[in-house]
Design an enzyme around this catalytic site. Structure first.
Site, short mmCIF file in Angstrom:
data_model
loop_
_atom_site.label_atom_id
_atom_site.label_comp_id
_atom_site.label_asym_id
_atom_site.label_seq_id
_atom_site.Cartn_x
_atom_site.Cartn_y
_atom_site.Cartn_z
N LYS A 116 12.91 52.48 43.37
CA LYS A 116 11.74 53.35 43.61
C LYS A 116 10.84 53.40 42.38
O LYS A 116 9.61 53.31 42.47
CB LYS A 116 12.19 54.76 43.98
CG LYS A 116 11.03 55.76 44.11
CD LYS A 116 10.00 55.28 45.14
CE LYS A 116 8.71 56.10 45.10
NZ LYS A 116 8.88 57.49 45.45
N CYS A 171 3.47 60.09 41.95
CA CYS A 171 4.44 58.99 41.82
C CYS A 171 4.07 57.95 40.77
O CYS A 171 4.81 57.72 39.83
CB CYS A 171 4.63 58.32 43.18
SG CYS A 171 5.52 59.34 44.38
#
Length: 455
Positions: free
Chosen positions: A212, A266
């Site tokens: 991720k 993010c």
């Protein structure tokens, strides 16, 4: 029998995840420590902009509240009476390059006190690689008095959706899944298989954590490359967007277009998560450099606007600058680490009088104007920072009637310029500076990047 799924954390990820599960026929209880947010959600109110199949998220929220498929609480113990599966979406804030693990670890400690044998804890947050084994599993074990992987199950499957498309992507994207044991992983795959039509990819906890962070860091690098290409295009006197379009005709090239910078939660935090997990930041200089390029993009845009104002016989200090859009990207009301907000603050620090308007962002900053008309009034310059759907139908020629001439326009993707062209305004400007233009009702500045706009 506890048949609900509990989603812990109801922000930009947790709320769409909850409602996506409801769309798939699940019954969900959402948990958040913010009493005001919980009260608003119970009343069918949300500020998360997330359209789905032509409807805003708020309509879906009200529908699933009314059907009983979705309920909200601040109490984990209340959720534990109904749910045996807990999907956690609590994030890790970053200040500078320092990652704050405390919100997620506090959540894990509270969750541990309500766990029962047979429960599943499925973490979906982006983590510092190594956190599952080093932090989360021990906290859950010590707080519950149960044995992870035996008495209850622990798994990790990072979310990878984009804000604005989360409802769709939760149900379509492939998911990377890992667990403390094979049984933990299988239980998580059973749950996630009911949510997504995408493939489920089984791997180890550490690889899942790293995957991720690497996905986000890769996008940070690609965006930094786009910003560098903009500078190269300027040196060669060519249109950077035309350059990128031509390069992308190659099947193995997928360049992104430059914008004002990188925002949200993010991508800007990926480098900090990765750096916190290794022995030396010197091992990843490319990621560090990309972060700096993207972080300083609003500063470069401010310098370009300053130069354009000078060419028009004005100065940034003392100029009135209208900033259009404040979201972290087009179509978003998320202002976390928004480059548009950063850009506006830089302009103010340099002495400009800044007014900004974004119809999707609630009044928060002192420079926000109540309307687009008020934002543009008496402007020396207009900077398009983030485009919202409402701007498509705005009467731009009429709105710019009250601007000061000559008007400087910073428009990286030419949205405003294209609308003025469509309104039969005559525009003249350098092709290699599509993001800086000077306009005037009458030609008042004879410079290469001047634009003469005549309705």
């Amino acid at each position: 029998m506890r048949t609900h799924l509990a989603v812990v954390g109801l922000g930009y990820i947790g709320l769409p995840l909850s409602l996506a599960l409801c769309e798939r026929g699940e019954t969900v209880i959402g948990v958040d420590i913010d009493q005001r947010k919980v009260d608003e959600l119970r009343a069918g109110i949300t500020h998360v902009m997330e359209p789905y199949r032509g409807e805003p998220l708020e309509i879906l929220l009200r529908r699933h509240l009314a059907s009983g498929r979705f309920s909200v609480t601040t109490s984990l113990s209340e959720a534990a009476k109904l749910a045996s599966v807990f999907l956690v979406t609590v994030g890790l804030p970053v200040a500078g390059d320092v990652v704050d693990k405390s919100p997620l670890l506090a959540c894990a400690r509270d969750l541990a006190t309500v766990l029962s044998p047979g429960d599943l804890v499925l973490i979906r947050s982006t983590l510092v690689p190594g956190m599952m084994e080093q932090d989360i599993v021990p906290v859950l074990a010590s707080g519950s008095g149960l044995v992870p992987g035996k008495d209850f199950q622990v798994a990790y499957a990072p979310e990878r959706v984009a804000e604005g498309r989360a409802m769709e992507e939760f149900q379509t994207l492939d998911v990377v899944v890992s667990g403390l044991t094979d049984a933990c992983c299988q239980r998580a795959m059973d749950v996630l298989g009911r949510l997504t039509d995408g493939q489920l990819h089984k791997t180890s906890l550490r690889v899942a954590e790293l995957s991720k962070v690497v996905e986000n860091a890769q996008r940070d690098v690609n965006i930094a490359l786009a910003h560098e290409l903009k500078l190269v295009a300027e040196q060669h006197g060519v249109d950077v967007y035309e350059l990128i379009r031509m390069a992308n005709t190659h099947p193995r090239v997928q360049l992104l277009e430059p914008n004002l910078g990188v925002g949200g939660f993010c991508i800007p935090n990926a480098y900090a998560y990765l750096a916190a997990s290794i022995s030396s930041e010197e091992l990843i200089p490319l990621f560090s450099l990309a972060r700096q390029i993207n972080l300083t993009a609003p500063h470069r845009a401010a310098r370009q606007l300053d130069e354009a104002l000078r060419q028009a016989g004005k100065r940034l200090s003392g100029a009135r600058v209208a900033v259009i859009g404040l979201g972290m990207k087009d179509g978003s009301n998320d202002i976390r680490q928004s480059p548009a907000v950063h850009f506006a603050e830089i302009l103010a620090e340099r002495g400009a009088t800044v007014t900004a308007f974004d119809p999707t962002v609630e009044p928060y900053f002192p420079f926000q104007a109540p309307s687009l008309e008020d934002c543009l009034a008496d402007a020396d310059a207009v900077a398009v920072a983030a485009w919202q759907a409402e701007f498509d139908a705005a009467p731009w020629p009429a709105l710019l009637e009250g601007a000061r001439q000559p008007l400087v326009v910073l428009d990286l993707k030419r949205r405003l310029v294209q609308r003025l062209q469509a309104a039969d305004w005559q525009i003249r400007g350098d092709t290699h500076l599509p993001y800086v233009a000077i306009s005037a009702r009458r030609l008042q500045a004879s410079h290469d990047c001047a634009m003469e706009m005549v309705p």
